[in-house]
Write a protein that holds these residues in place. Structure first.
Motif, PDB file in Angstrom:
ATOM      1  N   ALA A 121       4.474  16.993 -28.738  1.00 41.55           N
ATOM      2  CA  ALA A 121       3.306  17.428 -27.967  1.00 41.55           C
ATOM      3  C   ALA A 121       2.191  18.029 -28.821  1.00 41.55           C
ATOM      4  O   ALA A 121       1.015  17.695 -28.657  1.00 41.55           O
ATOM      5  N   ARG A 122       2.569  18.907 -29.771  1.00 46.45           N
ATOM      6  CA  ARG A 122       1.503  19.592 -30.516  1.00 46.45           C
ATOM      7  C   ARG A 122       0.694  18.605 -31.372  1.00 46.45           C
ATOM      8  O   ARG A 122      -0.487  18.815 -31.621  1.00 46.45           O
ATOM      9  N   MET A 165      -2.091  17.207 -29.313  1.00 45.40           N
ATOM     10  CA  MET A 165      -3.214  18.134 -29.177  1.00 45.40           C
ATOM     11  C   MET A 165      -4.019  18.215 -30.464  1.00 45.40           C
ATOM     12  O   MET A 165      -5.227  18.348 -30.438  1.00 45.40           O
ATOM     13  N   ASP A 166      -3.303  18.172 -31.579  1.00 45.63           N
ATOM     14  CA  ASP A 166      -3.961  18.269 -32.883  1.00 45.63           C
ATOM     15  C   ASP A 166      -3.306  17.269 -33.832  1.00 45.63           C
ATOM     16  O   ASP A 166      -2.316  17.574 -34.507  1.00 45.63           O
ATOM     17  N   PRO A 177      -6.252  17.007 -24.623  1.00 46.13           N
ATOM     18  CA  PRO A 177      -6.276  18.412 -24.187  1.00 46.13           C
ATOM     19  C   PRO A 177      -4.906  18.849 -23.655  1.00 46.13           C
ATOM     20  O   PRO A 177      -4.217  18.076 -22.990  1.00 46.13           O
ATOM     21  N   GLU A 178      -4.572  20.099 -23.958  1.00 49.75           N
ATOM     22  CA  GLU A 178      -3.259  20.632 -23.577  1.00 49.75           C
ATOM     23  C   GLU A 178      -3.010  20.514 -22.075  1.00 49.75           C
ATOM     24  O   GLU A 178      -1.892  20.222 -21.631  1.00 49.75           O
ATOM     25  N   SER A 179      -4.072  20.710 -21.282  1.00 49.30           N
ATOM     26  CA  SER A 179      -3.896  20.725 -19.819  1.00 49.30           C
ATOM     27  C   SER A 179      -3.489  19.355 -19.265  1.00 49.30           C
ATOM     28  O   SER A 179      -2.980  19.262 -18.155  1.00 49.30           O
ATOM     29  N   LEU A 217      -1.265  17.428 -20.820  1.00 47.68           N
ATOM     30  CA  LEU A 217       0.083  17.106 -21.300  1.00 47.68           C
ATOM     31  C   LEU A 217       1.154  17.556 -20.322  1.00 47.68           C
ATOM     32  O   LEU A 217       1.067  18.633 -19.724  1.00 47.68           O
ATOM     33  N   ILE A 241       5.134  18.118 -20.620  1.00 47.50           N
ATOM     34  CA  ILE A 241       6.108  18.181 -21.703  1.00 47.50           C
ATOM     35  C   ILE A 241       7.510  17.805 -21.210  1.00 47.50           C
ATOM     36  O   ILE A 241       7.981  18.333 -20.206  1.00 47.50           O
TER      37      ILE A 241
END
Ligand SMILES: [Zn+2]
Length: 308
Positions: free
Chosen positions: A92-93, A96-97, A124-126, A128, A130
């Motif tokens: 996941a991270r 985001m990046d 964007p994190e929102s 995702l 997980i």
């Protein structure tokens, strides 16, 4: 209910190299592995054949975050900000990046990377969602089970549709062009683990799928035979790479020896044209590097054990 469809992304102008699955149910449209950024135009054309646009998509389900599977995700998000992106916690991270992911891919692919895979935009994190494995995803009137299947990558998952009994295995069941009995492993760095991989194959077999969907490429209609054959192939690659490493030759000679052995074996099953298509998809030099790293990690772990 509409059956799932295969979209051929025609990667670098080559048919039958990277497949995306379109899963539809009650106006819910999901893509499993949208492919690299470089094939966005083809993805759009393929969606149009199903009378869909990017704005009609609801979700992207990633088996793992490698560029050939997940690269287009951020670009699709920028066009359709409501898209949900399902990905394993360990990947996941990087969605985001992607800087670190692109850095290590850049070391493997060099200046060709952009041409091969296009842009990889952050998600964007929102957006995702997980995954850990074990979830049941409700997509319209359809349900997909999530199975954690590490081995090819530490964050690899498989999606299983219990209605069609299709397992979307990403790269967990190797490379086989439209059910061809020859299966080529793909073992790129950094986190190949043959032990975890064999467990994952067993877990997929226990689902008793009716067919497998492979990113490279398409459906395999004899899952039991496929998974068994692939298990043998992975073990053989583990032995072969271990044997080459034990010769103590330099890196480039080892890589050549590996490629020669794999090509010789494949030539028994494939025509020269088929062989070059498999090798094009399989990137043998990357598979060598992944196996080399796997053996190094094992040796290090063993010497830690005996030292402790
Ligand atoms: Zn792949």
């Amino acid at each position: 209910m509409i059956a799932s469809a295969l979209l051929d992304l025609n990667w670098i102008g080559q048919a039958r190299s990277i497949a995306t699955a379109l899963v539809r149910s009650d106006n819910f449209n999901a893509l499993i592995d949208p492919g690299p950024g470089s094939t966005l135009a083809t993805l759009r054309e393929q969606l149009e054949l199903h009378r869909l646009r990017v704005g009609d998509l609801n979700a992207i389900l990633l088996t793992h975050i490698h560029l050939d599977h997940a690269g287009a995700t951020g670009a699709l998000l920028s066009e359709n900000p409501a898209l949900l992106v399902y990905v394993h916690a360990r990947g996941a991270r990087h969605m985001m990046d992607p800087a670190k992911l692109l850095d290590s891919a850049g070391r493997l692919y060099g200046p060709e990377m952009k041409k091969l895979f296009g842009d990889f935009l952050p998600v964007p994190e929102s957006n995702l969602r997980i995954l850990e494995g074990g979830e049941l995803l409700v997509l319209g009137s359809r349900e997909l089970r999530v199975l954690y299947t590490p081995g090819h990558a530490s964050h690899h998952v498989t999606y299983f549709d219990p209605t069609e009994r299709t397992a979307y295995v990403g790269d967990t069941a190797g490379i086989s062009i439209e059910g061809h009995p020859f299966i080529l492993p793909a073992t790129p760095p950094p986190d190949i683990s043959l032990e975890l991989w064999l467990n994952s194959l067993e877990a997929i077999a226990q689902l008793r799928p009716r067919r497998l969907f492979l990113t490279h490429f398409g459906f395999s209609d004899q899952p039991e035979r496929h998974l068994k054959a692939y298990r043998e192939r992975l073990l053989a690659w583990g032995r072969l790479s271990g044997e080459i490493l034990s010769r103590g030759v330099d890196q480039s000679e080892a890589m050549r020896a590996f490629a020669r052995a794999v090509a010789a074996e494949a030539a028994e099953f494939l025509s020269p044209a088929e062989l070059s298509h498999y090798v094009f998809n399989g990137a043998l030099q990357l598979s060598w590097l992944g196996l080399e790293r796997y053996h190094q990690k094992r040796t290090e772990a063993k010497s830690r054990e005996s030292a402790g």
